[in-house]
Motif scaffolding. Structure first.
Motif, PDB file in Angstrom:
ATOM      1  N   THR A 242       0.829  -1.207   0.000  1.00 32.51           N
ATOM      2  CA  THR A 242       0.000   0.000   0.000  1.00 32.51           C
ATOM      3  C   THR A 242       0.862   1.254   0.000  1.00 32.51           C
ATOM      4  O   THR A 242       0.571   2.224  -0.714  1.00 32.51           O
ATOM      5  CB  THR A 242      -0.937  -0.012   1.210  1.00 32.51           C
ATOM      6  OG1 THR A 242      -1.787  -1.168   1.140  1.00 32.51           O
ATOM      7  CG2 THR A 242      -1.804   1.236   1.235  1.00 32.51           C
ATOM      8  N   ASP A 243       1.922   1.256   0.797  1.00 33.16           N
ATOM      9  CA  ASP A 243       2.809   2.427   0.848  1.00 33.16           C
ATOM     10  C   ASP A 243       3.433   2.703  -0.518  1.00 33.16           C
ATOM     11  O   ASP A 243       3.560   3.866  -0.939  1.00 33.16           O
ATOM     12  CB  ASP A 243       3.902   2.234   1.894  1.00 33.16           C
ATOM     13  CG  ASP A 243       3.379   2.353   3.323  1.00 33.16           C
ATOM     14  OD1 ASP A 243       2.257   2.870   3.495  1.00 33.16           O
ATOM     15  OD2 ASP A 243       4.088   1.920   4.252  1.00 33.16           O
ATOM     16  N   ALA A 244       3.845   1.636  -1.207  1.00 30.48           N
ATOM     17  CA  ALA A 244       4.441   1.813  -2.532  1.00 30.48           C
ATOM     18  C   ALA A 244       3.427   2.382  -3.519  1.00 30.48           C
ATOM     19  O   ALA A 244       3.758   3.247  -4.346  1.00 30.48           O
ATOM     20  CB  ALA A 244       4.990   0.476  -3.048  1.00 30.48           C
ATOM     21  N   LEU A 245       2.189   1.940  -3.426  1.00 28.00           N
ATOM     22  CA  LEU A 245       1.152   2.436  -4.330  1.00 28.00           C
ATOM     23  C   LEU A 245       0.803   3.883  -4.050  1.00 28.00           C
ATOM     24  O   LEU A 245       0.551   4.668  -4.974  1.00 28.00           O
ATOM     25  CB  LEU A 245      -0.093   1.557  -4.216  1.00 28.00           C
ATOM     26  CG  LEU A 245       0.084   0.089  -4.596  1.00 28.00           C
ATOM     27  CD1 LEU A 245      -1.197  -0.686  -4.341  1.00 28.00           C
ATOM     28  CD2 LEU A 245       0.517  -0.057  -6.047  1.00 28.00           C
ATOM     29  N   LEU A 246       0.792   4.271  -2.774  1.00 27.54           N
ATOM     30  CA  LEU A 246       0.459   5.652  -2.421  1.00 27.54           C
ATOM     31  C   LEU A 246       1.497   6.643  -2.933  1.00 27.54           C
ATOM     32  O   LEU A 246       1.209   7.846  -3.028  1.00 27.54           O
ATOM     33  CB  LEU A 246       0.307   5.781  -0.906  1.00 27.54           C
ATOM     34  CG  LEU A 246      -0.955   5.148  -0.309  1.00 27.54           C
ATOM     35  CD1 LEU A 246      -0.891   5.149   1.211  1.00 27.54           C
ATOM     36  CD2 LEU A 246      -2.209   5.876  -0.795  1.00 27.54           C
TER      37      LEU A 246
END
Length: 391
Positions: A243-247
């Motif tokens: 999720t952090d990478a996508l954000l």
């Protein structure tokens, strides 16, 4: 089949062989997670016979908004590669190092263009930040340092971004154009599709929806109940696509780069119509026989370690295949085995069914941490889209 001057004009569903009641049921299904507060918005489009029958946005956005489509971008890059093949400019059996010499280090000299497209090239997590890749020189320097995890061609493992950085360079060298310019001017513009962009400068990003994380991740018990295998860690399901990478794709600088493996910006309408073009080739961009072979013929059925089923990959696309395993690839029930397309992080899905003639795209800016719920949503939407063909 010639497309209308304005491809975004909606056709009468019944006039192109679709069931209006089934389209309504599809939209109602898309409402579910937005109405429940799990997703801020979503956008979906369905087309047949080269025409849009549905284009709608639900929640905190409108049809004027665009979305980060993540790995659904790979389906567009596939079309760009097929265009070069159709022109006789590229043979995918060629070793990448013959096109990009600086790539051919550390044993990578044996990797072929086809292996990049099939995710069998052996460097799935090769490191490079998206903002670093804004510099072509920096990309080439990274290529030189990358090492193989296994012998190319012997194993399938999904390459979230790495292989497509190299494919972008292949497009640049072969065409003589920046890979983003090639996609825009040689592919999307001739198809009459104006809103898809690969790399969008900050001053043109105001209409892009902001990505929002939501929900709680599944428990180990949830995962075991869903896939029947105990002890599977959530990290094994998502890999580096966290999720952090996508954000990070909320960062204007990241959006401006245009990562060829996941940085496309689009409406659902553009993607649904793009897949209609792959079915009908109305603009004559591709060799027809090559198009059918490249999109539908399975060239890799090595085991997919993430989904625990055969990979079932054509040249840059996922192919549905037979039975319930099709749903595990992001496709729904009721699609033909020849259906091809590509999913994307966050639950994005895009596909075309050569038998029914339907193409479908669903996009959202909600990143549901419960990846199993996200997968069920994708299956449900695709199944309802498949059911829109009039009986």
């Amino acid at each position: 089949m010639a497309h209308p001057t304005d491809r975004y004009q909606l056709a009468d569903p019944a006039g192109i062989g679709l069931d209006p009641a089934a389209l309504h049921a599809l939209v109602e299904r898309a409402h579910r997670e937005v109405d429940a507060g799990l997703l801020p918005s979503c956008q979906l489009a369905l087309a047949r016979e080269g025409r849009l029958a549905l284009f709608t946005t639900i929640g905190s956005a409108t049809n004027d908004n665009r979305y980060v489509i993540f790995s659904a971008t790979k389906g567009v890059i596939a079309g760009a590669i097929w265009l070069l093949m159709s022109e006789g400019a590229l043979d995918v059996g060629t070793k990448v190092a013959e096109i990009v010499p600086r790539f051919g280090t550390n044993g990578k000299d044996v990797v072929t263009v086809e292996q990049l497209l099939l995710h069998t090239s052996g460097f799935p997590q090769a490191p490079m930040r998206v903002t670093e890749a804004a510099s072509r020189q920096a990309r080439l320097e990274r290529f030189e340092r990358w090492r193989l995890n296994w012998e190319p061609g012997t194993r399938f493992e999904y390459h979230p971004l790495a292989a497509h950085w190299v494919l972008g360079e292949v497009i640049e060298v072969v065409s003589g154009l920046d890979y983003r310019e090639f996609v825009h001017t040689r592919l999307m513009e001739p198809l009459g599709l104006r809103r898809f962009r690969l790399g969008e400068p900050p001053e043109r990003q105001a209409d892009i929806t902001t990505l929002v994380a939501s929900g709680e991740p599944p428990t180990p018990e949830d995962i075991e109940a869903a896939i029947g295998i105990p002890g599977i860690d959530l990290g094994a399901l998502v890999g580096e696509v966290t999720t952090d990478a996508l954000l990070e794709f909320n960062d204007p600088a990241v959006r401006a780069v245009g990562a060829p493996g996941g940085g496309g910006i689009s409406t659902a309408a553009d993607i649904a119509l793009y897949y209609q073009s792959l079915l009908h080739n109305e603009a004559g961009l591709w060799d027809d026989d090559l198009m059918v072979d490249a999109s539908r013929r399975v060239r890799c059925d090595l085991p997919d370690p993430l989904r625990a089923i055969p990979a079932h990959r054509s040249l840059g696309m996922m192919v549905a295949g037979e039975g319930t395993v099709a749903t595990m690839r992001g496709f729904g029930y009721g699609l033909s085995p020849e259906t091809f397309g590509h999913d994307g992080a966050g639950g994005q899905i895009a596909w075309a069914d050569p038998v029914s003639g339907i193409s479908f795209c669903y996009l959202t800016n909600g990143l549901d941490r419960h990846v199993l719920r996200e997968a069920r949503r994708t299956i449900g939407l695709s199944s309802r889209a498949a059911a829109c063909l009039a009986s």
